[in-house]
Design a protein around this motif. Structure first.
Motif, PDB file in Angstrom:
ATOM      1  N   MET A  35      43.303   4.535  11.638  1.00  0.00           N
ATOM      2  CA  MET A  35      44.209   4.738  10.418  1.00  0.00           C
ATOM      3  C   MET A  35      44.708   6.121  10.440  1.00  0.00           C
ATOM      4  N   ILE A  36      43.949   7.103  10.980  1.00  0.00           N
ATOM      5  CA  ILE A  36      44.346   8.350  11.379  1.00  0.00           C
ATOM      6  C   ILE A  36      45.311   8.406  12.440  1.00  0.00           C
ATOM      7  N   GLN A  37      45.239   7.936  13.404  1.00  0.00           N
ATOM      8  CA  GLN A  37      46.093   7.771  14.730  1.00  0.00           C
ATOM      9  C   GLN A  37      47.448   6.886  13.945  1.00  0.00           C
ATOM     10  N   GLU A  38      47.537   5.876  13.449  1.00  0.00           N
ATOM     11  CA  GLU A  38      48.701   5.403  13.015  1.00  0.00           C
ATOM     12  C   GLU A  38      49.425   6.372  12.245  1.00  0.00           C
ATOM     13  N   ARG A  39      48.820   7.130  11.082  1.00  0.00           N
ATOM     14  CA  ARG A  39      49.262   7.992  10.101  1.00  0.00           C
ATOM     15  C   ARG A  39      49.945   9.261  11.260  1.00  0.00           C
ATOM     16  N   GLU A  40      49.490   9.693  12.204  1.00  0.00           N
ATOM     17  CA  GLU A  40      50.029  10.553  13.249  1.00  0.00           C
ATOM     18  C   GLU A  40      51.220  10.194  13.923  1.00  0.00           C
ATOM     19  N   GLN A  41      51.191   8.933  14.087  1.00  0.00           N
ATOM     20  CA  GLN A  41      52.230   8.232  14.826  1.00  0.00           C
ATOM     21  C   GLN A  41      53.408   7.968  13.756  1.00  0.00           C
ATOM     22  N   LYS A  42      53.068   7.935  12.825  1.00  0.00           N
ATOM     23  CA  LYS A  42      54.381   7.628  11.924  1.00  0.00           C
ATOM     24  C   LYS A  42      54.862   9.170  11.619  1.00  0.00           C
ATOM     25  N   GLU A  43      54.028   9.958  11.453  1.00  0.00           N
ATOM     26  CA  GLU A  43      54.838  11.470  11.073  1.00  0.00           C
ATOM     27  C   GLU A  43      55.474  11.999  12.358  1.00  0.00           C
ATOM     28  N   GLU A  44      54.874  11.489  13.395  1.00  0.00           N
ATOM     29  CA  GLU A  44      55.774  12.148  14.701  1.00  0.00           C
ATOM     30  C   GLU A  44      57.113  11.190  14.698  1.00  0.00           C
ATOM     31  N   THR A  45      57.088  10.109  14.517  1.00  0.00           N
ATOM     32  CA  THR A  45      58.458   9.089  14.649  1.00  0.00           C
ATOM     33  C   THR A  45      59.385   9.672  13.343  1.00  0.00           C
TER      34      THR A  45
END
Length: 58
Positions: A35-45
């Motif tokens: 979940m943390i990794q997905e949130r980081e990817q969303k913030e990056e995009t």
């Protein structure tokens, strides 16, 4: 007025609260990490599509 008032005296220091420790199953730990990794990817995009601020010069 023979008694000094307590209005402007320092409050006594409090002991810091200890943090809680929680036992979590390995599956829950993996799900949380995912979940943390997905949130980081969303913030990056999301940040990639924001307009860049021009450099501030004098």
């Amino acid at each position: 007025m023979s008694e000094p008032s307590n209005t402007f005296k320092k409050a006594p220091k409090r002991k810091p609260m200890r943090g809680k420790s929680v036992a979590v199953s390995p599956e829950m730990r993996e799900a949380y990490a995912k979940m943390i990794q997905e949130r980081e990817q969303k913030e990056e995009t999301y940040g990639r599509h924001l307009p860049q601020d021009p450099p501030k010069g004098r």
